[in-house]
Design a protein around this motif. Sequence first.
Motif, PDB file in Angstrom:
ATOM      1  N   PRO A   8       0.898  79.999   9.026  1.00 26.88           N
ATOM      2  CA  PRO A   8       1.497  80.221  10.358  1.00 26.88           C
ATOM      3  C   PRO A   8       1.699  78.905  11.110  1.00 26.88           C
ATOM      4  O   PRO A   8       0.966  78.591  12.051  1.00 26.88           O
ATOM      5  N   GLU A   9       2.714  78.150  10.706  1.00 25.00           N
ATOM      6  CA  GLU A   9       2.841  76.792  11.259  1.00 25.00           C
ATOM      7  C   GLU A   9       3.282  76.768  12.720  1.00 25.00           C
ATOM      8  O   GLU A   9       3.181  75.726  13.364  1.00 25.00           O
ATOM      9  N   PHE A  10       3.739  77.903  13.239  1.00 28.67           N
ATOM     10  CA  PHE A  10       4.130  77.907  14.654  1.00 28.67           C
ATOM     11  C   PHE A  10       2.920  78.118  15.578  1.00 28.67           C
ATOM     12  O   PHE A  10       3.077  78.194  16.790  1.00 28.67           O
ATOM     13  N   SER A  11       1.740  78.221  15.000  1.00 27.95           N
ATOM     14  CA  SER A  11       0.512  78.312  15.811  1.00 27.95           C
ATOM     15  C   SER A  11      -0.396  77.159  15.408  1.00 27.95           C
ATOM     16  O   SER A  11      -1.389  77.360  14.706  1.00 27.95           O
ATOM     17  N   PRO A  12      -0.041  75.917  15.834  1.00 25.75           N
ATOM     18  CA  PRO A  12      -0.807  74.757  15.370  1.00 25.75           C
ATOM     19  C   PRO A  12      -2.284  74.853  15.736  1.00 25.75           C
ATOM     20  O   PRO A  12      -2.646  75.446  16.755  1.00 25.75           O
ATOM     21  N   VAL A  13      -3.092  74.233  14.892  1.00 23.88           N
ATOM     22  CA  VAL A  13      -4.541  74.246  15.080  1.00 23.88           C
ATOM     23  C   VAL A  13      -4.966  73.024  15.891  1.00 23.88           C
ATOM     24  O   VAL A  13      -4.196  72.087  16.084  1.00 23.88           O
ATOM     25  N   GLY A  14      -6.202  73.045  16.363  1.00 26.05           N
ATOM     26  CA  GLY A  14      -6.819  71.836  16.904  1.00 26.05           C
ATOM     27  C   GLY A  14      -6.478  71.543  18.346  1.00 26.05           C
ATOM     28  O   GLY A  14      -6.340  72.456  19.164  1.00 26.05           O
ATOM     29  N   VAL A  15      -6.319  70.251  18.643  1.00 26.29           N
ATOM     30  CA  VAL A  15      -6.107  69.785  20.018  1.00 26.29           C
ATOM     31  C   VAL A  15      -4.920  70.528  20.621  1.00 26.29           C
ATOM     32  O   VAL A  15      -3.861  70.635  20.000  1.00 26.29           O
ATOM     33  N   ASP A  16      -5.105  71.028  21.843  1.00 24.79           N
ATOM     34  CA  ASP A  16      -4.083  71.855  22.473  1.00 24.79           C
ATOM     35  C   ASP A  16      -2.905  70.999  22.934  1.00 24.79           C
ATOM     36  O   ASP A  16      -3.053  70.135  23.792  1.00 24.79           O
ATOM     37  N   GLY A  75      15.433  65.581  15.050  1.00 24.61           N
ATOM     38  CA  GLY A  75      14.016  65.759  15.367  1.00 24.61           C
ATOM     39  C   GLY A  75      13.635  67.207  15.146  1.00 24.61           C
ATOM     40  O   GLY A  75      14.374  68.117  15.538  1.00 24.61           O
ATOM     41  N   VAL A  76      12.486  67.406  14.512  1.00 25.60           N
ATOM     42  CA  VAL A  76      12.031  68.756  14.158  1.00 25.60           C
ATOM     43  C   VAL A  76      10.637  68.936  14.739  1.00 25.60           C
ATOM     44  O   VAL A  76       9.778  68.061  14.568  1.00 25.60           O
ATOM     45  N   ASP A  77      10.398  70.040  15.422  1.00 28.81           N
ATOM     46  CA  ASP A  77       9.037  70.293  15.918  1.00 28.81           C
ATOM     47  C   ASP A  77       8.863  71.794  16.144  1.00 28.81           C
ATOM     48  O   ASP A  77       9.817  72.495  16.474  1.00 28.81           O
ATOM     49  N   VAL A  78       7.613  72.253  15.972  1.00 28.51           N
ATOM     50  CA  VAL A  78       7.330  73.680  16.198  1.00 28.51           C
ATOM     51  C   VAL A  78       7.133  73.993  17.676  1.00 28.51           C
ATOM     52  O   VAL A  78       7.104  75.167  18.047  1.00 28.51           O
ATOM     53  N   ALA A  79       6.968  72.960  18.513  1.00 27.69           N
ATOM     54  CA  ALA A  79       6.671  73.200  19.933  1.00 27.69           C
ATOM     55  C   ALA A  79       7.925  73.009  20.778  1.00 27.69           C
ATOM     56  O   ALA A  79       8.488  71.909  20.835  1.00 27.69           O
ATOM     57  N   GLY A 103       9.371  73.814  11.556  1.00 27.18           N
ATOM     58  CA  GLY A 103       8.233  73.023  11.115  1.00 27.18           C
ATOM     59  C   GLY A 103       8.449  72.481   9.715  1.00 27.18           C
ATOM     60  O   GLY A 103       9.508  72.679   9.105  1.00 27.18           O
ATOM     61  N   PHE A 104       7.420  71.816   9.203  1.00 26.75           N
ATOM     62  CA  PHE A 104       7.484  71.259   7.851  1.00 26.75           C
ATOM     63  C   PHE A 104       7.961  72.312   6.844  1.00 26.75           C
ATOM     64  O   PHE A 104       8.733  72.016   5.942  1.00 26.75           O
ATOM     65  N   LEU A 105       7.442  73.525   7.006  1.00 27.83           N
ATOM     66  CA  LEU A 105       7.672  74.554   5.990  1.00 27.83           C
ATOM     67  C   LEU A 105       8.936  75.357   6.246  1.00 27.83           C
ATOM     68  O   LEU A 105       9.512  75.920   5.317  1.00 27.83           O
ATOM     69  N   SER A 106       9.362  75.415   7.501  1.00 27.87           N
ATOM     70  CA  SER A 106      10.484  76.300   7.843  1.00 27.87           C
ATOM     71  C   SER A 106      11.784  75.549   8.113  1.00 27.87           C
ATOM     72  O   SER A 106      12.841  76.180   8.222  1.00 27.87           O
ATOM     73  N   TYR A 107      11.744  74.221   8.233  1.00 30.60           N
ATOM     74  CA  TYR A 107      12.972  73.471   8.530  1.00 30.60           C
ATOM     75  C   TYR A 107      13.964  73.613   7.377  1.00 30.60           C
ATOM     76  O   TYR A 107      13.626  73.373   6.221  1.00 30.60           O
TER      77      TYR A 107
END
Length: 230
Positions: A8-16, A75-79, A103-107
Motif C-alpha cells: 500500500p504505497e499510498f499510505s507511507p510509513v514512518g515520519v508523518d 516528478g512523481v510522488d504519492v503525496a 509511487g515507485f510501484l504504480s507510476y
Amino acid sequence: MTAAWTFPEFSPVGVDLAGAEAVARYDRNQGTDAERDNALLDRLGVGPGTRFVDLACGTGSLVVEAARRGADAHGVDVAEEMLAYTRRRAADAGVAVSLHHAGFLSYEHAGPTADVVTTRSALHQLPDFWKQAALLKIAGYLRPGGLLYVWDLMFSFPPAEYAEQVQRMIDELGRPEGAGFTMADFEAHVREEFSTYTWIIEGLIERAGFAIEGSAFPRTTHGEFVCRRR
Ligand SMILES: C[S@@+](CC[C@H](N)C(=O)[O-])C[C@H]1O[C@@H](n2cnc3c(N)ncnc32)[C@H](O)[C@@H]1O
C-alpha cells in the motif's frame, strides 16, 4: 486492477509527511540547495531535452532545477501536498514540470523511455521485496544506457555494530525542533521505515538489470549509487 497483495504505497510509513504544514516543515528541515542539486544534475548529464524522472520528488527542488535546464522533467510522488508544493515551486521558477500522483510501484511512464531517473531519500519507504519490484519497474522505462541515481539512508556499517551505529547517527544528526530533523524523526525512521544495508541494495540493483558505476557512503548510515541500465 491492482492485486490484493500489492504493497500500500499510498499510505507511507514512518515520519508523518501528510498535510501542508508537515510538508512545509519537511522543506525547511531538508533545506533547498540549488548548488547541490545542480552538481548532481551535472554528474548525470541532465540538460536540454533530457527525459528526466524524479521518483518521490517531495517538495521538488531537483525536478525544478532539471526543468530550468530544459529537461523534459517529471516528478512523481504519492503525496498530493508534496506535488502541490512542487507545482508552486515550478510556477515561481517559471518552468514547466509534469507531475504525477503515483509511487515507485504504480507510476506508469508514458512516451519515450527516460534518460535519467533519480530518487533521493525515499527508496526506504518500501520493504526490500518491494524495493526489488520498484527497481525492476524503473528498469522497464529507463532506456538501455540510461542512468539511475539512488540516494538514501542506508547502512554500510558491519551488521554486528548496528546498535551503536544507529544510536550514533541519531545523536549526531538529530537537531532541536525547528532546526532540522529531530532525534525523534531519526528514531521513527529506523523503527518504522525500511532502510537497509548497502549490500542488499547492491544486489537488488544488479538483479533489476543495472550495472553499478559508482557508489559513495559519506556516512555509515547514508549513501548513493549511480547505476547504468544494461
Ligand atoms: C523524505 S521525502 C524525500 C523527498 C525528496 N526526494 C527529497 O530528497 O527531498 C520522501 C518522499 O517520498 C514520498 N513517498 C513515500 N512513499 C512513496 C512511494 N511509494 N512512491 C513515491 N513516493 C513516495 C513522500 O511523499 C515524500 O515526498
